[in-house]
Design an enzyme around this catalytic site. Structure first.
Site, PDB file in Angstrom:
ATOM      1  CE  LYS A  22      -3.533   4.733  -2.199  1.00  0.00           C
ATOM      2  NZ  LYS A  22      -5.165   5.809  -2.628  1.00  0.00           N
ATOM      3  CE1 TYR A  79      -3.779   2.562   0.229  1.00  0.00           C
ATOM      4  CE2 TYR A  79      -2.518   3.186   2.189  1.00  0.00           C
ATOM      5  CZ  TYR A  79      -4.016   3.359   1.861  1.00  0.00           C
ATOM      6  OH  TYR A  79      -4.888   4.776   1.236  1.00  0.00           O
TER       7      TYR A  79
END
Ligand code: ZN
Length: 656
Positions: free
Chosen positions: A557, A553
């Protein structure tokens, strides 16, 4: 044309005003009679005032009310004696007339009476109904309209030549009605405008309207004027890029962003492909009432610049007659006819484009029927100009509420069915944007249930689904101004030593690859945004302050953030701003199930409650907080900001 009067339903309406409401609804329900606020109705009653004096009162439709939905409160009570005396004044400006009407209303808070109030007062019947029926307009918008009206109605109706609605029309009717009327008179035809019926009861007046319009329809059917254009030519494929370019030019002509909805129904395409379309479409609207919404003429084809030049000439030509300075309206057309895509409708809101579509659908019927009668003939441009530049319309300019921040603009939000995405849709709608809402969850198509949201089921990792969604959005609203890249996945807490390739690739595919593809697909549209394209990327606190157990994640991002920063650099020259929000601990989103929440809290060795407000300000950050900031980042406050990264996290000691 079938009458809708239902005695059982009518009996539920007690009192004459209630019946007036009921039969107004029946008229309003039939778009071939009245459209969007068109037409009006009235009732004359004797009433006692608080001093015990009796007065005759005209209850006439108030402006701003629609016959389809009017309530008793939508009728303005006006003193009849005053209205009748006004009708004998030799001259009165329409502004003076409106003032006289407003100051002789007997109830505080009542709406402004219709400008046709004096005309209603003059007709010596309790109930008066007025519509702009298509069949009547087809009959009268021809070279020999008056003769055809005589052929259809004989002496059953009073016939009034065209005069602009307002005081002069009332004056003319005051003179003509008593001259022509007799005991058997059923109604009154206003050439190129519409028809009145009247009666002693709501039912009688309504049913007369229906039977009068039916007679016009029967006539049209009898002379074969009900044929439709048909077309064997398949429309050429129009790309979303072409539509967005057209909308860009329309918006530039208007001086503000406009939506553009495309309607490629067979009847519109067939009409636009008629060999005589240039002659048919360039005469004027079916009734002057429509000129306010549709402009005098549609744009035929896509040469917006030529249209604007013509419009300016028309304004100069006609305004020279005026006895007062006139303010030119924006010269952008609202109706576009194109043989490749059919009908385009421009407006500041989805409601406006829908009204334009409805009006033109009926205009087309009227034009085709009148053509079969030997030739559609609209009013001369001077009459149309007088309505478009009516003193009452000019007085409205610059008044009323300011348009909303994103009126006429289109936003696209990914991951729109829940959480931050859903909240972004709400925040953008609240600021007047039309929204293309994308989500893999089919609920996105039903969740919003309003015409200014187009919900599309779309897996943003699928190129075909993305293209279809953008096509649908652009053909519905005309282009793209604001892009909110929100869709993302959060593969649960896993340390690197046990992180599976699939989880890593899954995060990269949605959080990075799909967003790259969306940016690439949307760039040609964003470049054409009237106020410059704006992109908001929903990043994460994990970019500046990654957390253990969130490698895929955090890395995805971070890559997305870097991608957005490069977009800001590359697209600044195209007037596109790209900014990034880094929310943290927003728990009312699809990503955060109770289990994930508990697991994350455990990672940090704190309770779930502490984890929720684990920030400097000790506040809970909600989806709405992020969405409001995302929406504002597209607005003028951030006009000179691009490539910025803003935390929305209540303050994080690792970020600060
Ligand atoms: Zn009218």
């Amino acid at each position: 044309m079938s009458g809708l009067w239902d005695e059982v339903e009518a009996e539920r309406h007690v009192g004459e005003l209630a019946l007036r409401v009921y039969s107004s609804h029946l008229l309003g329900r039939d778009p071939s009679l009245v459209l969007h606020g068109g037409g009006n109705t009235s009732l004359k009653l004797r009433e006692m005032d608080v001093l015990g004096d009796e007065h005759e009162i005209l209850y006439v439709k108030g402006s701003g009310w629609d016959l389809a939905t009017i309530e008793a409160a939508g009728f303005a009570p006006v003193r009849m004696d005053h209205l009748l005396r006004l009708a004998s004044v030799p001259a009165l400006s329409d502004a003076q007339m409106v003032s006289e009407l407003a100051t002789h209303v007997t109830r505080v808070g009542a709406p402004a009476p219709s400008v046709e109030a004096i005309l209603h007062a003059l007709l010596p019947h309790r109930y008066v109904d007025h519509t702009h029926a298509d069949a009547l307009l087809a009959l009268t918008n021809t070279a020999d309209g008056a003769a055809r009206v005589a052929e259809v109605y004989g002496r059953d109706v009073v016939v009034i030549p065209y005069v602009m609605p307002g005081f002069d029309l009332a004056r003319l009717c005051a003179r003509e009605f008593p001259r022509q009327a007799h005991a058997g008179t059923l109604g009154m035809v206003l050439l190129n405008h519409g028809i009145f019926s009247f009666g002693a009861t709501a039912r009688e007046s309504y049913e007369r309207m229906i039977s009068l319009v039916q007679r016009a329809e029967d006539y049209l059917a009898r002379v074969g004027a009900r044929r439709r254009s048909s077309s064997a030519i398949t429309p050429a494929a129009t790309t979303r890029g072409e539509i967005a370019r057209l909308r860009c030019e329309l918006s530039a002509a208007a001086g503000h962003p406009l939506l553009l909805s495309i309607h490629s129904d067979e009847r519109f395409v067939a009409f636009a492909q008629r060999p005589d379309i240039a002659m048919l479409s360039q005469q004027g609207p079916a009734t002057p009432d429509h000129v306010i919404r549709t402009k005098r003429l549609p744009l035929l084809g896509r040469d917006v610049a030529a249209y604007v030049t013509d419009y300016r000439r028309y304004f100069e030509r006609q305004s020279a007659r005026a006895d007062r300075p006139l303010k030119m309206l924006d010269p952008a057309p609202r109706v576009v006819l194109d043989p490749a895509f059919g009908l385009g409708c421009a407006g500041r809101s989805v409601r406006d484009t829908a009204i334009v579509r409805d009006i033109y659908a009926h205009t087309l019927e009227v034009i085709e029927a009148a053509t079969e009668l030997g030739g559609f003939q609209a009013l001369p441009e001077s009459d149309l100009f007088d309505v478009e530049y009516w003193e009452l319309e000019q007085a409205k300019l610059g008044r009323g509420p300011a348009p909303r921040l994103y009126a006429g603009e289109v936003a696209l939000v990914t991951g729109a069915a829940s959480g931050i995405g859903r909240a972004c849709v709400d925040s953008l709608l609240a600021r007047g944007a039309a929204v293309i809402a994308l989500d893999t969850n089919p609920a996105v198509t039903t969740e919003f249930a309003r015409p200014d949201v187009l919900g599309v089921v779309c897996d943003v990792t699928d190129p075909l689904a993305r293209a279809a969604a953008l096509d649908a959005g652009v053909f519905a609203f005309g282009g793209l101004d604001l892009l909110v890249l929100n869709a993302g996945v959060f593969p649960g807490g896993t340390r690197i030593e046990s992180l599976a390739d699939a989880a890593w690739r899954g995060a990269m595919s949605v959080n990075v690859d799909a967003n790259l593809a969306l940016l690439r697909d949307c760039h040609p549209l964003l470049r054409l945004a009237a106020r410059g394209g704006r992109v908001v990327v929903i990043g994460s606190k994990n970019v500046p302050a990654p957390g253990p157990g969130a490698a895929a994640y955090s890395a995805s991002k971070a890559a997305l953030t870097q991608l957005a920063r490069v977009a800001a650099l590359e697209w600044g020259g195209d007037g596109i701003r790209v900014n990034i929000l880094h929310p943290n601990a927003v728990f009312d989103t699809g990503l955060w199930s109770e289990e994930v929440l508990a697991a994350r809290a455990r990672q940090y060795g704190i309770s779930v409650e502490q984890y929720r407000t684990n920030n400097v300000l000790k506040v809970e950050v909600r989806s709405r907080d992020v969405a409001e900031l995302a929406a504002e980042m597209c607005g003028p406050l951030f006009d000179k900001v691009t490539g910025a990264q803003l935390p929305v996290d209540g303050g994080n000691d690792r970020v600060i």
